[in-house]
Design a protein around this motif. Sequence first.
Motif, mmCIF file in Angstrom:
data_model
loop_
_atom_site.group_PDB
_atom_site.id
_atom_site.type_symbol
_atom_site.label_atom_id
_atom_site.label_comp_id
_atom_site.label_asym_id
_atom_site.label_seq_id
_atom_site.Cartn_x
_atom_site.Cartn_y
_atom_site.Cartn_z
ATOM 1 N N ALA A 22 14.266 54.953 29.799
ATOM 2 C CA ALA A 22 13.298 54.839 28.709
ATOM 3 C C ALA A 22 13.813 53.917 27.607
ATOM 4 O O ALA A 22 13.041 53.160 27.002
ATOM 5 C CB ALA A 22 12.974 56.220 28.142
ATOM 6 N N GLU A 23 15.113 53.967 27.336
ATOM 7 C CA GLU A 23 15.699 53.049 26.357
ATOM 8 C C GLU A 23 15.599 51.609 26.845
ATOM 9 O O GLU A 23 15.281 50.694 26.072
ATOM 10 C CB GLU A 23 17.164 53.402 26.113
ATOM 11 N N GLU A 24 15.889 51.390 28.119
ATOM 12 C CA GLU A 24 15.827 50.045 28.685
ATOM 13 C C GLU A 24 14.393 49.520 28.676
ATOM 14 O O GLU A 24 14.155 48.333 28.417
ATOM 15 C CB GLU A 24 16.383 50.050 30.104
ATOM 16 N N PHE A 25 13.428 50.401 28.947
ATOM 17 C CA PHE A 25 12.019 50.018 28.899
ATOM 18 C C PHE A 25 11.652 49.534 27.499
ATOM 19 O O PHE A 25 11.067 48.460 27.326
ATOM 20 C CB PHE A 25 11.149 51.211 29.308
ATOM 21 N N THR A 26 11.991 50.328 26.494
ATOM 22 C CA THR A 26 11.659 49.980 25.109
ATOM 23 C C THR A 26 12.316 48.667 24.700
ATOM 24 O O THR A 26 11.688 47.823 24.044
ATOM 25 C CB THR A 26 12.100 51.112 24.164
ATOM 26 N N ALA A 27 13.570 48.484 25.090
ATOM 27 C CA ALA A 27 14.283 47.247 24.738
ATOM 28 C C ALA A 27 13.642 46.042 25.401
ATOM 29 O O ALA A 27 13.526 44.961 24.788
ATOM 30 C CB ALA A 27 15.750 47.361 25.142
ATOM 31 N N ALA A 28 13.216 46.183 26.659
ATOM 32 C CA ALA A 28 12.602 45.061 27.375
ATOM 33 C C ALA A 28 11.267 44.688 26.746
ATOM 34 O O ALA A 28 10.953 43.489 26.597
ATOM 35 C CB ALA A 28 12.427 45.413 28.849
ATOM 36 N N VAL A 29 10.473 45.678 26.366
ATOM 37 C CA VAL A 29 9.190 45.379 25.723
ATOM 38 C C VAL A 29 9.420 44.704 24.376
ATOM 39 O O VAL A 29 8.738 43.731 24.023
ATOM 40 C CB VAL A 29 8.353 46.665 25.554
ATOM 41 N N ARG A 30 10.401 45.193 23.617
ATOM 42 C CA ARG A 30 10.710 44.588 22.319
ATOM 43 C C ARG A 30 11.125 43.122 22.498
ATOM 44 O O ARG A 30 10.682 42.242 21.756
ATOM 45 C CB ARG A 30 11.818 45.376 21.627
ATOM 46 N N ALA A 31 11.960 42.867 23.503
ATOM 47 C CA ALA A 31 12.384 41.489 23.763
ATOM 48 C C ALA A 31 11.196 40.620 24.169
ATOM 49 O O ALA A 31 11.086 39.462 23.752
ATOM 50 C CB ALA A 31 13.448 41.479 24.859
ATOM 51 N N GLY A 32 10.302 41.186 24.985
ATOM 52 C CA GLY A 32 9.126 40.431 25.402
ATOM 53 C C GLY A 32 8.238 40.065 24.233
ATOM 54 O O GLY A 32 7.733 38.939 24.146
ATOM 55 N N ARG A 33 8.035 41.011 23.332
ATOM 56 C CA ARG A 33 7.207 40.723 22.150
ATOM 57 C C ARG A 33 7.828 39.598 21.315
ATOM 58 O O ARG A 33 7.121 38.713 20.819
ATOM 59 C CB ARG A 33 7.051 41.981 21.297
ATOM 60 N N ALA A 34 9.144 39.648 21.139
ATOM 61 C CA ALA A 34 9.821 38.626 20.343
ATOM 62 C C ALA A 34 9.695 37.262 21.011
ATOM 63 O O ALA A 34 9.459 36.244 20.337
ATOM 64 C CB ALA A 34 11.291 39.004 20.162
ATOM 65 N N ALA A 92 6.763 32.417 29.302
ATOM 66 C CA ALA A 92 7.424 32.641 30.595
ATOM 67 C C ALA A 92 8.573 33.635 30.444
ATOM 68 O O ALA A 92 8.738 34.551 31.262
ATOM 69 C CB ALA A 92 7.941 31.319 31.165
ATOM 70 N N ALA A 93 9.362 33.467 29.382
ATOM 71 C CA ALA A 93 10.458 34.401 29.129
ATOM 72 C C ALA A 93 9.910 35.773 28.751
ATOM 73 O O ALA A 93 10.463 36.803 29.138
ATOM 74 C CB ALA A 93 11.361 33.866 28.016
ATOM 75 N N ALA A 94 8.798 35.802 27.995
ATOM 76 C CA ALA A 94 8.176 37.069 27.627
ATOM 77 C C ALA A 94 7.707 37.811 28.868
ATOM 78 O O ALA A 94 7.922 39.019 29.009
ATOM 79 C CB ALA A 94 7.003 36.825 26.686
ATOM 80 N N LEU A 95 7.073 37.080 29.783
ATOM 81 C CA LEU A 95 6.588 37.694 31.018
ATOM 82 C C LEU A 95 7.737 38.297 31.814
ATOM 83 O O LEU A 95 7.617 39.398 32.377
ATOM 84 C CB LEU A 95 5.849 36.653 31.862
ATOM 85 N N GLU A 96 8.856 37.624 31.842
ATOM 86 C CA GLU A 96 10.031 38.146 32.550
ATOM 87 C C GLU A 96 10.460 39.489 31.958
ATOM 88 O O GLU A 96 10.768 40.439 32.698
ATOM 89 C CB GLU A 96 11.171 37.137 32.452
ATOM 90 N N SER A 97 10.450 39.592 30.638
ATOM 91 C CA SER A 97 10.831 40.857 29.983
ATOM 92 C C SER A 97 9.813 41.956 30.263
ATOM 93 O O SER A 97 10.180 43.104 30.557
ATOM 94 C CB SER A 97 10.953 40.644 28.469
ATOM 95 N N PHE A 98 8.521 41.618 30.187
ATOM 96 C CA PHE A 98 7.488 42.624 30.422
ATOM 97 C C PHE A 98 7.532 43.128 31.867
ATOM 98 O O PHE A 98 7.368 44.321 32.124
ATOM 99 C CB PHE A 98 6.108 42.053 30.107
ATOM 100 N N GLU A 99 7.764 42.241 32.805
ATOM 101 C CA GLU A 99 7.836 42.663 34.204
ATOM 102 C C GLU A 99 9.082 43.504 34.464
ATOM 103 O O GLU A 99 9.049 44.424 35.292
ATOM 104 C CB GLU A 99 7.792 41.442 35.119
ATOM 105 N N LEU A 100 10.160 43.205 33.769
ATOM 106 C CA LEU A 100 11.357 44.038 33.868
ATOM 107 C C LEU A 100 11.048 45.451 33.383
ATOM 108 O O LEU A 100 11.439 46.438 34.012
ATOM 109 C CB LEU A 100 12.490 43.430 33.038
ATOM 110 N N ALA A 101 10.324 45.549 32.268
ATOM 111 C CA ALA A 101 9.950 46.865 31.737
ATOM 112 C C ALA A 101 9.061 47.609 32.719
ATOM 113 O O ALA A 101 9.275 48.799 33.006
ATOM 114 C CB ALA A 101 9.252 46.704 30.389
#
Length: 261
Positions: A105-117, A125-134
């Motif tokens: 759950a922590e990793e999910f939240t961090a990945a979404v936060r990174a994607g938003r940034a 493209a980098a945002a999509l990578e973070s969202f798909e990781l989440a």
Amino acid sequence: MRYELLGPLRVCATDGRVLTLSAPKAEVTLALLLLSEGRVVTKEQLTTELWGERPPRSASAAIHVYISQLRKFLADAGAGDPGCPAITTTASGYRFQRGGASYDAEEFTAAVRAGRARQAAGRPAAALESFELALALYRGSVLDGHGDGPVVSSFAAWAEEERLTCLELAIEARTTLGQHREVIGLLGGLTAEYPLRESFYRQLMLVLYRAERRAEALEVYSSARRVLRSELGLEPHRSLRRLHQAILSADRLLDHQPLAS
């Protein structure tokens, strides 16, 4: 080691084994301790989480059994050590410490936060990578839907809402990249599964329009309007109505704007 709560509860042991609990109430007990990490969980809180307002007379004894089972389970997974066990007993209840273990759950939240940034910085493209990781971290409903106590059910509702928001963000990143046709099928399924979530209708209308399927985009609006009026007695949100009008007038602002190279 690692704790995973975005789906059926799993603990990845220090030696690589993936461990699960066979008893649903032991699962709920561990989930509550994990969600309350570092804080004392009282026996009263455990009782409410496990049985609601009508606990059995044996509730206190059963809790002792579940805690004993969890201590053995976590020791087998490599959690804690003899001088600092994962679960400690206090005067009023129990305290759980994760130590250096990771937590999905922590990793999910961090990945979404990174994607938003990344999205805000113009890097879809980098945002999509973070969202798909989440999204890859989400394995299904929390505890397979077994936990209906106040804490676990609230977490399950949060996790599902965050997953849907992450899906919206991932689709937004794909449309920014011009991947309109690639998400039509996904959005069609999402509007069927979540018929009251207007954001999915909006995204589907836009990608259909950009895929030169304007009539279908307008039909999506009509369908959304019928569902919302039937189920809620409401008209679509003004953002959906504005998009409908823009599609009718073939507003050029709806056209995809390629990213600057």
